[in-house]
Design a protein around this motif. Structure first.
Motif, short mmCIF file in Angstrom:
data_model
loop_
_atom_site.label_atom_id
_atom_site.label_comp_id
_atom_site.label_asym_id
_atom_site.label_seq_id
_atom_site.Cartn_x
_atom_site.Cartn_y
_atom_site.Cartn_z
N VAL A 1 74.77 -0.54 25.88
CA VAL A 1 73.38 -1.86 25.48
C VAL A 1 71.81 -1.13 26.09
N VAL A 2 72.19 -1.31 27.13
CA VAL A 2 71.41 -1.40 28.06
C VAL A 2 71.17 0.15 28.37
N TYR A 3 71.72 0.69 28.42
CA TYR A 3 71.08 2.02 28.95
C TYR A 3 71.64 2.95 27.60
N SER A 4 71.10 2.55 25.96
CA SER A 4 70.30 3.38 25.07
C SER A 4 69.09 3.32 24.62
N ASP A 5 69.08 4.36 23.71
CA ASP A 5 67.63 4.81 23.84
C ASP A 5 66.38 3.65 22.94
N GLU A 6 67.56 2.28 22.63
CA GLU A 6 67.02 1.18 21.68
C GLU A 6 66.19 0.34 22.88
N GLU B 1 59.83 -0.24 27.37
CA GLU B 1 59.24 0.12 27.47
C GLU B 1 58.25 -0.83 27.20
N ILE B 2 57.96 -1.28 26.17
CA ILE B 2 57.08 -1.86 25.12
C ILE B 2 56.73 -3.23 25.89
N LEU C 1 56.78 -3.81 29.35
CA LEU C 1 56.60 -3.38 30.13
C LEU C 1 54.87 -3.16 30.18
N LYS C 2 54.85 -2.37 29.15
CA LYS C 2 53.48 -1.65 28.71
C LYS C 2 52.59 -3.40 28.19
N ALA C 3 52.94 -4.42 27.45
CA ALA C 3 52.77 -5.81 27.09
C ALA C 3 52.19 -6.65 28.46
N LEU C 4 52.72 -6.03 29.59
CA LEU C 4 52.38 -6.50 31.06
C LEU C 4 51.48 -5.90 31.89
N ASP C 5 51.46 -4.59 31.71
CA ASP C 5 50.69 -3.73 32.35
C ASP C 5 50.72 -2.46 31.62
N ALA C 6 48.80 -2.58 30.41
CA ALA C 6 48.60 -1.42 29.57
C ALA C 6 48.75 0.00 29.88
N LYS C 7 48.79 0.56 31.16
CA LYS C 7 48.44 1.38 31.57
C LYS C 7 50.11 1.33 32.38
N SER D 1 65.93 -6.96 21.34
CA SER D 1 64.84 -7.35 20.97
C SER D 1 64.64 -7.56 23.13
N GLY D 2 63.89 -8.09 23.61
CA GLY D 2 62.97 -8.94 24.63
C GLY D 2 63.48 -10.40 24.86
#
Length: 130
Positions: A37-42, A48-49, A51-57, A109-110
């Protein structure tokens, strides 16, 4: 009479060993499923979603978060449900985020997250007490 007790003791030992092996095999299966589960593409998409919520770039040269890797040793079953996992940011173990990821209705979901103090300061989310 003594022979009867030896047979009973032997049976009890075999049962205990059998239960131990079954418990170990179930634990191994559960660990393998969590790794999948943890290493899945999902999961990668969820990370990544978030991480981008924390840091837009995030994950670009302009961002604070350039890269991440999963801390394999951190992957544990959360007693409240889901899987706890820590992401190491920019190959610096002091820059990390711990997430709880859950599977609701067949979709990952996170959940809750915890950001290290050092990363929080880099992201400008830390305020010193005055």
């Amino acid at each position: 009479m003594k022979k009867k007790w030896i047979i009973i003791l032997g049976i009890v030992i075999i049962i205990i060993l059998g239960l131990g092996v079954k418990f170990y095999m179930d634990e191994e299966k559960s660990n393998k499923e969590m790794m999948n589960v943890v290493y899945s593409d999902e999961a990668k998409e969820v990370f990544e979603i978030r991480l981008k919520a924390l840091d837009a770039k995030a994950l670009t040269e302009e961002g604070v978060i350039h890269s991440y890797k999963i801390d394999k040793e951190s992957i544990k079953h959360n007693p409240m449900g889901g899987i706890n996992v820590t992401l190491i940011i920019n190959n610096d173990s002091e820059l990390n985020i711990t997430y709880t990821i859950n599977n609701f209705n067949g979709e990952l979901s996170g959940g809750a997250s915890s950001i290290s103090e050092k990363l929080s300061k880099l992201l400008g989310r830390w305020e010193e007490n005055k």
